[in-house]
Design a protein around this motif. Structure first.
Motif, PDB file in Angstrom:
ATOM      1  N   GLY A  60      56.483  -2.448  63.944  1.00  0.00           N
ATOM      2  CA  GLY A  60      57.326  -1.631  63.074  1.00  0.00           C
ATOM      3  C   GLY A  60      56.964  -1.603  61.606  1.00  0.00           C
ATOM      4  N   SER A  61      55.807  -2.154  61.238  1.00  0.00           N
ATOM      5  CA  SER A  61      55.378  -2.020  59.840  1.00  0.00           C
ATOM      6  C   SER A  61      53.855  -2.054  59.755  1.00  0.00           C
ATOM      7  CB  SER A  61      55.967  -3.132  58.960  1.00  0.00           C
ATOM      8  OG  SER A  61      55.134  -4.289  58.974  1.00  0.00           O
ATOM      9  N   TYR A  62      53.343  -1.632  58.587  1.00  0.00           N
ATOM     10  CA  TYR A  62      51.883  -1.603  58.391  1.00  0.00           C
ATOM     11  C   TYR A  62      51.281  -3.001  58.399  1.00  0.00           C
ATOM     12  CZ  TYR A  62      52.287  -3.525  53.775  1.00  0.00           C
ATOM     13  OH  TYR A  62      52.541  -4.398  52.751  1.00  0.00           O
ATOM     14  N   LYS A  63      52.100  -4.049  58.325  1.00  0.00           N
ATOM     15  CA  LYS A  63      51.590  -5.421  58.313  1.00  0.00           C
ATOM     16  C   LYS A  63      50.782  -5.730  59.574  1.00  0.00           C
ATOM     17  CE  LYS A  63      53.741  -7.196  54.501  1.00  0.00           C
ATOM     18  NZ  LYS A  63      54.711  -6.208  54.065  1.00  0.00           N
ATOM     19  N   ASP A  64      50.987  -4.937  60.621  1.00  0.00           N
ATOM     20  CA  ASP A  64      50.200  -5.135  61.843  1.00  0.00           C
ATOM     21  C   ASP A  64      48.709  -4.944  61.593  1.00  0.00           C
ATOM     22  OD1 ASP A  64      52.484  -5.665  63.269  1.00  0.00           O
ATOM     23  OD2 ASP A  64      52.697  -3.640  64.070  1.00  0.00           O
ATOM     24  N   GLY A  88      59.492 -11.166  55.937  1.00  0.00           N
ATOM     25  CA  GLY A  88      59.950 -10.753  57.265  1.00  0.00           C
ATOM     26  C   GLY A  88      58.923  -9.983  58.067  1.00  0.00           C
ATOM     27  N   ASN A  89      58.408  -8.892  57.514  1.00  0.00           N
ATOM     28  CA  ASN A  89      57.521  -8.040  58.309  1.00  0.00           C
ATOM     29  C   ASN A  89      56.168  -8.680  58.592  1.00  0.00           C
ATOM     30  OD1 ASN A  89      59.344  -6.014  58.703  1.00  0.00           O
ATOM     31  ND2 ASN A  89      58.682  -4.805  56.949  1.00  0.00           N
ATOM     32  N   ALA A  90      55.614  -9.374  57.604  1.00  0.00           N
ATOM     33  CA  ALA A  90      54.341 -10.054  57.851  1.00  0.00           C
ATOM     34  C   ALA A  90      54.551 -11.132  58.908  1.00  0.00           C
ATOM     35  CB  ALA A  90      53.795 -10.661  56.565  1.00  0.00           C
ATOM     36  N   PRO A 196      55.257   1.679  48.239  1.00  0.00           N
ATOM     37  CA  PRO A 196      56.191   0.674  47.733  1.00  0.00           C
ATOM     38  C   PRO A 196      55.413  -0.582  47.361  1.00  0.00           C
ATOM     39  CG  PRO A 196      56.247   0.680  50.130  1.00  0.00           C
ATOM     40  CD  PRO A 196      55.284   1.772  49.707  1.00  0.00           C
ATOM     41  N   ALA A 197      55.961  -1.391  46.467  1.00  0.00           N
ATOM     42  CA  ALA A 197      55.291  -2.645  46.136  1.00  0.00           C
ATOM     43  C   ALA A 197      56.279  -3.786  45.971  1.00  0.00           C
ATOM     44  CB  ALA A 197      54.456  -2.510  44.876  1.00  0.00           C
ATOM     45  N   GLY A 198      55.951  -4.875  46.643  1.00  0.00           N
ATOM     46  CA  GLY A 198      56.572  -6.164  46.380  1.00  0.00           C
ATOM     47  C   GLY A 198      55.557  -6.923  45.564  1.00  0.00           C
ATOM     48  N   SER A 199      54.589  -7.539  46.263  1.00  0.00           N
ATOM     49  CA  SER A 199      53.545  -8.244  45.529  1.00  0.00           C
ATOM     50  C   SER A 199      52.375  -7.327  45.178  1.00  0.00           C
ATOM     51  CB  SER A 199      53.062  -9.455  46.313  1.00  0.00           C
ATOM     52  OG  SER A 199      52.404  -9.065  47.477  1.00  0.00           O
ATOM     53  N   GLY A 200      52.342  -6.128  45.738  1.00  0.00           N
ATOM     54  CA  GLY A 200      51.325  -5.147  45.336  1.00  0.00           C
ATOM     55  C   GLY A 200      50.157  -5.013  46.298  1.00  0.00           C
ATOM     56  N   GLY A 201      50.144  -5.785  47.377  1.00  0.00           N
ATOM     57  CA  GLY A 201      48.995  -5.776  48.291  1.00  0.00           C
ATOM     58  C   GLY A 201      48.804  -4.462  49.029  1.00  0.00           C
ATOM     59  N   LEU A 202      49.888  -3.861  49.470  1.00  0.00           N
ATOM     60  CA  LEU A 202      49.789  -2.570  50.149  1.00  0.00           C
ATOM     61  C   LEU A 202      49.165  -1.544  49.207  1.00  0.00           C
ATOM     62  CD1 LEU A 202      50.411  -0.358  52.238  1.00  0.00           C
ATOM     63  CD2 LEU A 202      52.766  -0.339  51.419  1.00  0.00           C
ATOM     64  N   CYS A 304      63.882   4.895  58.565  1.00  0.00           N
ATOM     65  CA  CYS A 304      62.992   3.821  58.103  1.00  0.00           C
ATOM     66  C   CYS A 304      63.809   2.763  57.391  1.00  0.00           C
ATOM     67  CB  CYS A 304      61.918   4.387  57.175  1.00  0.00           C
ATOM     68  SG  CYS A 304      62.573   5.063  55.642  1.00  0.00           S
ATOM     69  N   GLU A 305      63.164   1.666  57.056  1.00  0.00           N
ATOM     70  CA  GLU A 305      63.878   0.649  56.302  1.00  0.00           C
ATOM     71  C   GLU A 305      63.866   1.024  54.818  1.00  0.00           C
ATOM     72  OE1 GLU A 305      60.498  -2.627  57.069  1.00  0.00           O
ATOM     73  OE2 GLU A 305      62.003  -3.314  55.651  1.00  0.00           O
ATOM     74  N   PRO A 306      64.779   0.444  54.032  1.00  0.00           N
ATOM     75  CA  PRO A 306      64.868   0.829  52.617  1.00  0.00           C
ATOM     76  C   PRO A 306      63.557   0.647  51.857  1.00  0.00           C
ATOM     77  CG  PRO A 306      66.851  -0.362  53.269  1.00  0.00           C
ATOM     78  CD  PRO A 306      65.917  -0.445  54.431  1.00  0.00           C
ATOM     79  N   ALA A 307      62.797  -0.416  52.161  1.00  0.00           N
ATOM     80  CA  ALA A 307      61.535  -0.653  51.452  1.00  0.00           C
ATOM     81  C   ALA A 307      60.568   0.510  51.620  1.00  0.00           C
ATOM     82  CB  ALA A 307      60.883  -1.938  51.956  1.00  0.00           C
ATOM     83  N   ALA A 308      60.741   1.301  52.663  1.00  0.00           N
ATOM     84  CA  ALA A 308      59.898   2.468  52.891  1.00  0.00           C
ATOM     85  C   ALA A 308      60.481   3.698  52.204  1.00  0.00           C
ATOM     86  CB  ALA A 308      59.761   2.725  54.395  1.00  0.00           C
ATOM     87  N   SER A 335      56.569   2.563  55.074  1.00  0.00           N
ATOM     88  CA  SER A 335      55.937   1.285  55.422  1.00  0.00           C
ATOM     89  C   SER A 335      56.601   0.522  56.568  1.00  0.00           C
ATOM     90  CB  SER A 335      55.879   0.408  54.169  1.00  0.00           C
ATOM     91  OG  SER A 335      57.141   0.392  53.520  1.00  0.00           O
ATOM     92  N   GLY A 336      57.892   0.774  56.836  1.00  0.00           N
ATOM     93  CA  GLY A 336      58.571  -0.002  57.881  1.00  0.00           C
ATOM     94  C   GLY A 336      59.693   0.777  58.564  1.00  0.00           C
ATOM     95  N   ALA A 337      60.024   0.367  59.766  1.00  0.00           N
ATOM     96  CA  ALA A 337      60.965   1.099  60.632  1.00  0.00           C
ATOM     97  C   ALA A 337      62.432   0.782  60.328  1.00  0.00           C
ATOM     98  CB  ALA A 337      60.670   0.763  62.094  1.00  0.00           C
TER      99      ALA A 337
END
Ligand SMILES: *Cc1c(COP(=O)(O)O)cnc(C)c1O
Length: 367
Positions: A60-64, A88-90, A196-202, A304-308, A335-337
Protein backbone atom coordinates in the motif's frame (compact mmCIF):
# COMPACT_ATOMS: atom_id res chain seq x y z
CA UNK A 1 5.64 -17.17 -16.27
CA UNK A 2 8.39 -15.18 -17.91
CA UNK A 3 10.94 -14.44 -15.23
CA UNK A 4 13.88 -12.91 -17.11
CA UNK A 5 14.15 -9.95 -14.82
CA UNK A 6 12.42 -11.29 -11.70
CA UNK A 7 9.28 -9.15 -12.02
CA UNK A 8 8.32 -6.05 -10.10
CA UNK A 9 10.85 -3.22 -10.10
CA UNK A 10 13.55 -5.59 -11.36
CA UNK A 11 12.44 -4.59 -14.83
CA UNK A 12 14.76 -1.67 -14.06
CA UNK A 13 17.56 -3.86 -12.71
CA UNK A 14 20.09 -2.07 -14.93
CA UNK A 15 19.46 1.13 -12.99
CA UNK A 16 19.47 -0.50 -9.56
CA UNK A 17 22.33 -1.77 -7.37
CA UNK A 18 23.52 -5.11 -8.68
CA UNK A 19 21.51 -8.13 -7.50
CA UNK A 20 21.85 -11.49 -9.32
CA UNK A 21 18.46 -12.61 -10.62
CA UNK A 22 18.19 -15.52 -8.15
CA UNK A 23 18.41 -13.07 -5.22
CA UNK A 24 15.85 -10.58 -6.47
CA UNK A 25 12.93 -10.46 -4.05
CA UNK A 26 9.65 -9.20 -5.48
CA UNK A 27 6.01 -9.39 -4.50
CA UNK A 28 4.80 -7.31 -7.42
CA UNK A 29 5.87 -3.79 -6.43
CA UNK A 30 5.88 -0.98 -8.97
CA UNK A 31 4.10 -0.70 -12.33
CA UNK A 32 1.54 1.43 -10.53
CA UNK A 33 -1.21 3.24 -12.46
CA UNK A 34 -0.97 6.83 -13.64
CA UNK A 35 -4.48 8.22 -13.91
CA UNK A 36 -5.61 11.54 -15.25
CA UNK A 37 -7.79 13.71 -13.05
CA UNK A 38 -11.43 13.77 -14.18
CA UNK A 39 -12.79 16.57 -11.98
CA UNK A 40 -10.32 18.23 -9.63
CA UNK A 41 -7.97 19.33 -12.40
CA UNK A 42 -10.81 21.09 -14.19
CA UNK A 43 -11.86 22.75 -10.97
CA UNK A 44 -8.33 24.01 -10.34
CA UNK A 45 -7.94 25.13 -13.95
CA UNK A 46 -5.35 22.47 -14.81
CA UNK A 47 -5.96 20.51 -17.99
CA UNK A 48 -3.24 17.93 -17.34
CA UNK A 49 -3.31 16.84 -13.71
CA UNK A 50 -2.28 13.23 -13.01
CA UNK A 51 -2.14 10.92 -10.02
CA UNK A 52 0.57 8.28 -9.70
CA UNK A 53 -1.08 5.63 -7.55
CA UNK A 54 1.72 4.32 -5.37
CA UNK A 55 -1.13 3.20 -3.12
CA UNK A 56 -1.44 0.23 -5.49
CA UNK A 57 1.84 -1.33 -4.30
CA UNK A 58 1.65 -4.70 -2.47
CA UNK A 59 1.70 -3.24 1.05
CA UNK A 60 0.00 0.00 0.00
CA UNK A 61 2.88 2.46 -0.33
CA UNK A 62 5.90 3.24 -2.50
CA UNK A 63 8.12 1.95 0.34
CA UNK A 64 7.79 -1.47 -1.28
CA UNK A 65 10.17 -0.31 -4.02
CA UNK A 66 12.81 0.42 -1.37
CA UNK A 67 12.17 -2.78 0.57
CA UNK A 68 12.47 -4.90 -2.59
CA UNK A 69 15.99 -3.56 -3.17
CA UNK A 70 17.00 -3.43 0.51
CA UNK A 71 15.98 -7.00 1.30
CA UNK A 72 17.50 -8.36 -1.92
CA UNK A 73 20.76 -6.60 -1.10
CA UNK A 74 20.74 -8.11 2.40
CA UNK A 75 20.52 -11.55 0.76
CA UNK A 76 23.41 -10.74 -1.56
CA UNK A 77 25.52 -9.52 1.36
CA UNK A 78 24.72 -12.67 3.34
CA UNK A 79 23.25 -10.64 6.18
CA UNK A 80 21.34 -12.45 8.91
CA UNK A 81 18.34 -10.11 9.06
CA UNK A 82 17.23 -6.50 8.97
CA UNK A 83 16.72 -3.78 11.57
CA UNK A 84 15.19 -0.35 11.22
CA UNK A 85 12.89 2.43 12.34
CA UNK A 86 9.70 3.56 10.69
CA UNK A 87 6.65 5.75 11.03
CA UNK A 88 4.74 2.77 9.68
CA UNK A 89 4.86 2.25 5.93
CA UNK A 90 8.53 1.35 5.70
CA UNK A 91 7.95 -1.09 8.55
CA UNK A 92 5.04 -2.73 6.74
CA UNK A 93 7.05 -2.91 3.51
CA UNK A 94 10.28 -4.30 4.97
CA UNK A 95 8.25 -6.75 7.08
CA UNK A 96 6.60 -8.14 3.94
CA UNK A 97 9.81 -8.42 1.92
CA UNK A 98 11.74 -9.86 4.89
CA UNK A 99 8.99 -12.48 5.21
CA UNK A 100 9.28 -13.28 1.51
CA UNK A 101 13.06 -13.60 1.83
CA UNK A 102 12.85 -15.64 5.04
CA UNK A 103 14.85 -13.11 7.07
CA UNK A 104 14.07 -11.81 10.58
CA UNK A 105 13.27 -8.10 10.88
CA UNK A 106 13.46 -5.94 14.02
CA UNK A 107 11.42 -2.75 13.82
CA UNK A 108 11.11 0.34 16.03
CA UNK A 109 8.05 2.47 15.43
CA UNK A 110 6.43 5.67 16.68
CA UNK A 111 4.65 5.61 19.99
CA UNK A 112 1.55 6.82 18.16
CA UNK A 113 1.84 4.75 15.00
CA UNK A 114 -1.48 4.36 13.18
CA UNK A 115 -2.95 0.92 13.94
CA UNK A 116 -3.19 -0.39 10.36
CA UNK A 117 0.51 0.10 9.63
CA UNK A 118 1.48 -1.58 12.89
CA UNK A 119 -0.94 -4.43 12.17
CA UNK A 120 0.65 -5.05 8.76
CA UNK A 121 4.16 -5.24 10.20
CA UNK A 122 3.05 -7.59 12.97
CA UNK A 123 1.06 -9.77 10.58
CA UNK A 124 4.12 -10.17 8.35
CA UNK A 125 6.05 -11.38 11.38
CA UNK A 126 8.29 -8.41 12.26
CA UNK A 127 9.57 -8.06 15.84
CA UNK A 128 8.18 -4.63 16.69
CA UNK A 129 8.81 -2.18 19.56
CA UNK A 130 7.07 1.20 19.96
CA UNK A 131 9.42 4.00 21.07
CA UNK A 132 8.33 6.83 23.34
CA UNK A 133 8.67 10.28 21.74
CA UNK A 134 9.72 8.98 18.32
CA UNK A 135 8.20 11.21 15.65
CA UNK A 136 8.02 14.23 17.93
CA UNK A 137 11.53 14.73 19.27
CA UNK A 138 14.62 15.13 17.09
CA UNK A 139 16.79 13.90 19.97
CA UNK A 140 14.92 10.60 20.21
CA UNK A 141 15.21 9.88 16.48
CA UNK A 142 18.96 10.58 16.46
CA UNK A 143 19.62 8.39 19.52
CA UNK A 144 17.48 5.58 18.17
CA UNK A 145 19.40 5.82 14.89
CA UNK A 146 22.66 5.25 16.77
CA UNK A 147 21.21 2.24 18.58
CA UNK A 148 19.99 0.72 15.32
CA UNK A 149 23.41 1.08 13.70
CA UNK A 150 25.23 -0.46 16.69
CA UNK A 151 22.88 -3.39 16.86
CA UNK A 152 22.98 -3.92 13.09
CA UNK A 153 26.74 -4.23 13.23
CA UNK A 154 26.64 -6.62 16.17
CA UNK A 155 23.99 -8.88 14.61
CA UNK A 156 25.17 -8.65 10.99
CA UNK A 157 21.81 -7.13 10.09
CA UNK A 158 21.11 -4.72 7.23
CA UNK A 159 19.93 -1.25 8.28
CA UNK A 160 16.42 -0.70 6.94
CA UNK A 161 15.92 3.04 7.23
CA UNK A 162 14.32 4.67 4.21
CA UNK A 163 16.61 7.68 3.83
CA UNK A 164 19.53 8.29 1.49
CA UNK A 165 21.48 9.49 4.50
CA UNK A 166 21.50 5.92 5.86
CA UNK A 167 20.80 3.60 2.97
CA UNK A 168 21.56 4.92 -0.53
CA UNK A 169 21.55 1.53 -2.33
CA UNK A 170 18.05 0.58 -1.18
CA UNK A 171 16.75 4.09 -1.83
CA UNK A 172 17.62 3.65 -5.51
CA UNK A 173 14.31 1.76 -5.64
CA UNK A 174 12.49 5.10 -5.46
CA UNK A 175 14.01 6.16 -8.78
CA UNK A 176 11.87 3.56 -10.54
CA UNK A 177 8.86 5.86 -9.98
CA UNK A 178 10.53 8.41 -12.26
CA UNK A 179 11.31 5.79 -14.91
CA UNK A 180 7.72 4.57 -14.92
CA UNK A 181 6.33 8.10 -15.14
CA UNK A 182 8.53 8.81 -18.14
CA UNK A 183 7.26 5.70 -19.93
CA UNK A 184 3.64 6.25 -18.91
CA UNK A 185 3.72 9.77 -20.34
CA UNK A 186 4.84 8.48 -23.74
CA UNK A 187 8.58 8.86 -23.18
CA UNK A 188 8.29 12.45 -22.09
CA UNK A 189 8.95 14.12 -18.76
CA UNK A 190 6.09 15.60 -16.76
CA UNK A 191 6.59 19.32 -16.17
CA UNK A 192 5.91 19.46 -12.44
CA UNK A 193 5.94 16.64 -9.90
CA UNK A 194 4.55 17.10 -6.40
CA UNK A 195 5.91 14.77 -3.72
CA UNK A 196 5.19 14.66 0.00
CA UNK A 197 8.17 14.83 2.33
CA UNK A 198 8.90 13.66 5.83
CA UNK A 199 12.63 13.14 5.80
CA UNK A 200 12.84 13.93 2.07
CA UNK A 201 13.92 10.53 0.70
CA UNK A 202 10.98 10.07 -1.65
CA UNK A 203 11.57 13.53 -3.08
CA UNK A 204 15.31 13.00 -3.51
CA UNK A 205 14.83 9.58 -5.14
CA UNK A 206 12.35 10.98 -7.65
CA UNK A 207 14.51 13.97 -8.52
CA UNK A 208 17.55 11.70 -8.84
CA UNK A 209 15.61 9.33 -11.10
CA UNK A 210 14.67 12.17 -13.45
CA UNK A 211 18.25 13.44 -13.49
CA UNK A 212 19.63 9.98 -14.33
CA UNK A 213 17.09 9.63 -17.14
CA UNK A 214 17.89 13.08 -18.42
CA UNK A 215 21.58 12.21 -18.70
CA UNK A 216 20.87 8.89 -20.40
CA UNK A 217 18.37 10.26 -22.90
CA UNK A 218 19.99 13.67 -23.43
CA UNK A 219 16.93 15.47 -22.06
CA UNK A 220 17.68 18.91 -20.73
CA UNK A 221 14.27 19.98 -19.50
CA UNK A 222 13.63 18.00 -16.35
CA UNK A 223 10.48 18.13 -14.22
CA UNK A 224 10.17 20.91 -11.75
CA UNK A 225 10.12 19.13 -8.36
CA UNK A 226 7.79 20.48 -5.70
CA UNK A 227 8.20 19.35 -2.10
CA UNK A 228 5.10 19.35 0.09
CA UNK A 229 5.24 19.11 3.88
CA UNK A 230 2.85 19.36 6.77
CA UNK A 231 2.91 22.85 8.31
CA UNK A 232 3.43 21.06 11.65
CA UNK A 233 6.68 19.50 10.40
CA UNK A 234 8.11 21.53 7.53
CA UNK A 235 11.82 21.61 8.28
CA UNK A 236 12.74 21.44 4.61
CA UNK A 237 10.16 23.83 3.18
CA UNK A 238 10.92 26.38 5.89
CA UNK A 239 14.62 26.18 5.02
CA UNK A 240 13.75 26.71 1.34
CA UNK A 241 11.72 29.82 2.28
CA UNK A 242 14.61 31.19 4.32
CA UNK A 243 17.14 30.43 1.58
CA UNK A 244 19.07 27.94 3.73
CA UNK A 245 21.03 24.89 2.56
CA UNK A 246 20.07 22.57 5.43
CA UNK A 247 16.70 21.85 7.06
CA UNK A 248 15.75 23.98 10.06
CA UNK A 249 15.65 22.26 13.46
CA UNK A 250 12.08 22.03 14.64
CA UNK A 251 10.14 19.38 16.56
CA UNK A 252 6.98 18.02 14.92
CA UNK A 253 3.39 18.87 15.81
CA UNK A 254 2.01 17.32 12.62
CA UNK A 255 -0.72 14.73 12.93
CA UNK A 256 -0.09 13.27 9.49
CA UNK A 257 1.27 9.75 9.76
CA UNK A 258 4.38 9.37 7.59
CA UNK A 259 5.26 13.05 7.64
CA UNK A 260 6.28 13.31 11.30
CA UNK A 261 10.03 13.22 10.74
CA UNK A 262 11.61 16.12 12.65
CA UNK A 263 15.15 15.00 11.71
CA UNK A 264 14.54 15.42 7.93
CA UNK A 265 17.60 13.25 7.25
CA UNK A 266 17.55 13.90 3.50
CA UNK A 267 16.62 17.56 3.84
CA UNK A 268 19.93 18.95 2.61
CA UNK A 269 19.89 16.76 -0.50
CA UNK A 270 16.23 17.67 -1.10
CA UNK A 271 16.99 21.39 -0.87
CA UNK A 272 19.80 21.01 -3.40
CA UNK A 273 17.39 19.42 -5.90
CA UNK A 274 14.73 22.10 -5.32
CA UNK A 275 17.28 24.81 -6.13
CA UNK A 276 18.97 23.08 -9.04
CA UNK A 277 15.69 22.17 -10.74
CA UNK A 278 13.88 25.44 -10.01
CA UNK A 279 11.31 23.74 -7.85
CA UNK A 280 9.65 25.10 -4.75
CA UNK A 281 8.09 24.08 -1.45
CA UNK A 282 4.59 24.16 -0.04
CA UNK A 283 3.55 23.58 3.57
CA UNK A 284 -0.02 22.63 4.35
CA UNK A 285 -2.03 22.77 7.61
CA UNK A 286 -3.32 19.29 8.51
CA UNK A 287 -7.00 20.26 8.22
CA UNK A 288 -6.44 21.30 4.60
CA UNK A 289 -4.75 17.95 3.89
CA UNK A 290 -7.68 16.00 5.33
CA UNK A 291 -10.06 18.07 3.23
CA UNK A 292 -8.20 17.12 0.03
CA UNK A 293 -8.13 13.49 1.12
CA UNK A 294 -11.93 13.61 1.20
CA UNK A 295 -12.19 15.44 -2.13
CA UNK A 296 -9.91 12.93 -3.87
CA UNK A 297 -12.25 10.17 -2.70
CA UNK A 298 -15.47 11.98 -3.61
CA UNK A 299 -14.40 13.51 -6.92
CA UNK A 300 -11.86 11.04 -8.32
CA UNK A 301 -12.60 7.71 -6.62
CA UNK A 302 -9.14 7.65 -5.10
CA UNK A 303 -8.95 6.85 -1.40
CA UNK A 304 -5.44 7.54 -0.11
CA UNK A 305 -3.85 8.30 3.20
CA UNK A 306 -3.40 11.95 4.25
CA UNK A 307 0.38 11.85 3.62
CA UNK A 308 -0.47 11.26 -0.04
CA UNK A 309 -3.38 13.72 -0.33
CA UNK A 310 -1.11 16.51 0.86
CA UNK A 311 0.39 16.65 -2.65
CA UNK A 312 -2.95 17.76 -4.06
CA UNK A 313 -3.24 20.39 -1.34
CA UNK A 314 0.17 21.56 -2.51
CA UNK A 315 -1.04 21.74 -6.10
CA UNK A 316 -4.06 23.83 -5.06
CA UNK A 317 -1.78 26.22 -3.16
CA UNK A 318 0.60 26.47 -6.09
CA UNK A 319 -2.30 27.28 -8.45
CA UNK A 320 -3.46 30.00 -6.07
CA UNK A 321 0.06 31.44 -5.93
CA UNK A 322 0.17 31.54 -9.73
CA UNK A 323 3.03 29.04 -9.95
CA UNK A 324 1.30 26.67 -12.39
CA UNK A 325 -0.25 27.50 -15.74
CA UNK A 326 -3.35 25.84 -17.20
CA UNK A 327 -1.54 23.48 -19.55
CA UNK A 328 1.35 22.44 -17.28
CA UNK A 329 1.49 18.65 -16.89
CA UNK A 330 1.36 18.06 -13.15
CA UNK A 331 1.83 14.73 -11.35
CA UNK A 332 0.86 14.13 -7.72
CA UNK A 333 2.62 11.19 -6.10
CA UNK A 334 -0.16 9.39 -4.23
CA UNK A 335 2.32 7.75 -1.88
CA UNK A 336 0.05 5.57 0.30
CA UNK A 337 -3.37 3.89 0.41
CA UNK A 338 -6.47 4.94 2.33
CA UNK A 339 -6.61 1.76 4.40
CA UNK A 340 -3.31 2.79 6.01
CA UNK A 341 -5.01 5.42 8.16
CA UNK A 342 -8.53 4.28 8.93
CA UNK A 343 -9.10 7.00 11.56
CA UNK A 344 -8.87 9.61 8.81
CA UNK A 345 -11.27 7.61 6.63
CA UNK A 346 -13.66 7.23 9.57
CA UNK A 347 -13.69 11.01 10.01
CA UNK A 348 -14.95 11.31 6.43
CA UNK A 349 -17.57 8.62 7.06
CA UNK A 350 -18.71 10.24 10.32
CA UNK A 351 -19.35 13.54 8.56
CA UNK A 352 -21.92 11.91 6.29
CA UNK A 353 -25.44 10.68 7.06
CA UNK A 354 -25.59 7.40 9.01
CA UNK A 355 -25.80 4.26 6.94
CA UNK A 356 -29.34 3.00 7.64
CA UNK A 357 -30.22 -0.63 8.34
CA UNK A 358 -33.41 -1.69 6.58
CA UNK A 359 -35.28 -4.85 5.90
CA UNK A 360 -36.03 -5.77 2.31
CA UNK A 361 -39.74 -5.32 3.12
CA UNK A 362 -39.17 -1.64 3.92
CA UNK A 363 -37.55 -1.18 0.52
CA UNK A 364 -40.50 -2.85 -1.20
CA UNK A 365 -43.08 -0.69 0.62
CA UNK A 366 -41.33 2.46 -0.49
CA UNK A 367 -40.96 1.16 -4.04
C1 LIG B 1 7.40 7.54 3.86
C2 LIG B 1 6.24 8.24 3.30
C3 LIG B 1 6.30 9.59 2.90
C4 LIG B 1 7.48 10.48 3.14
O1 LIG B 1 8.66 10.01 2.67
P1 LIG B 1 10.05 10.63 3.12
O2 LIG B 1 11.03 9.88 2.31
O3 LIG B 1 10.21 10.40 4.59
O4 LIG B 1 10.04 12.08 2.81
C5 LIG B 1 5.17 10.14 2.29
N1 LIG B 1 4.05 9.42 2.12
C6 LIG B 1 3.94 8.15 2.51
C7 LIG B 1 2.66 7.43 2.31
C8 LIG B 1 5.04 7.51 3.10
O5 LIG B 1 4.93 6.24 3.49
Amino acid sequence: MSDDYGGGIWKYANYLPHVPSDRRVTIGEGHTPLVRSRHIGKELGLSRLYFKLESANPTGSYKDRIAAVGVSRALVAGQAGLIGTSSGNAGAAFAAYAAAAGLPYELFVLERIVPAKLAQAVAFGAKVKRIRGLGQSTDVSLRLGDHVHERAERMNYAVAITAFAFNPPAMAGVKTIAYELFEQMGNTMPEAVFAPAGSGGLFVGLAQGFEDLGVERFIERLPCPVIVQSAGCCNIVEAWRQGLDAPVQQDSTSQISGLQVPGAFDGTAALAFVRRRHGWGESVPDAETWNWQRRLAELEGILCEPAAAITLAGVARSVQAGRLSADTSVVCIISGAGYKDMASVQTIVDSKPDVPLCSVEQLEVRG
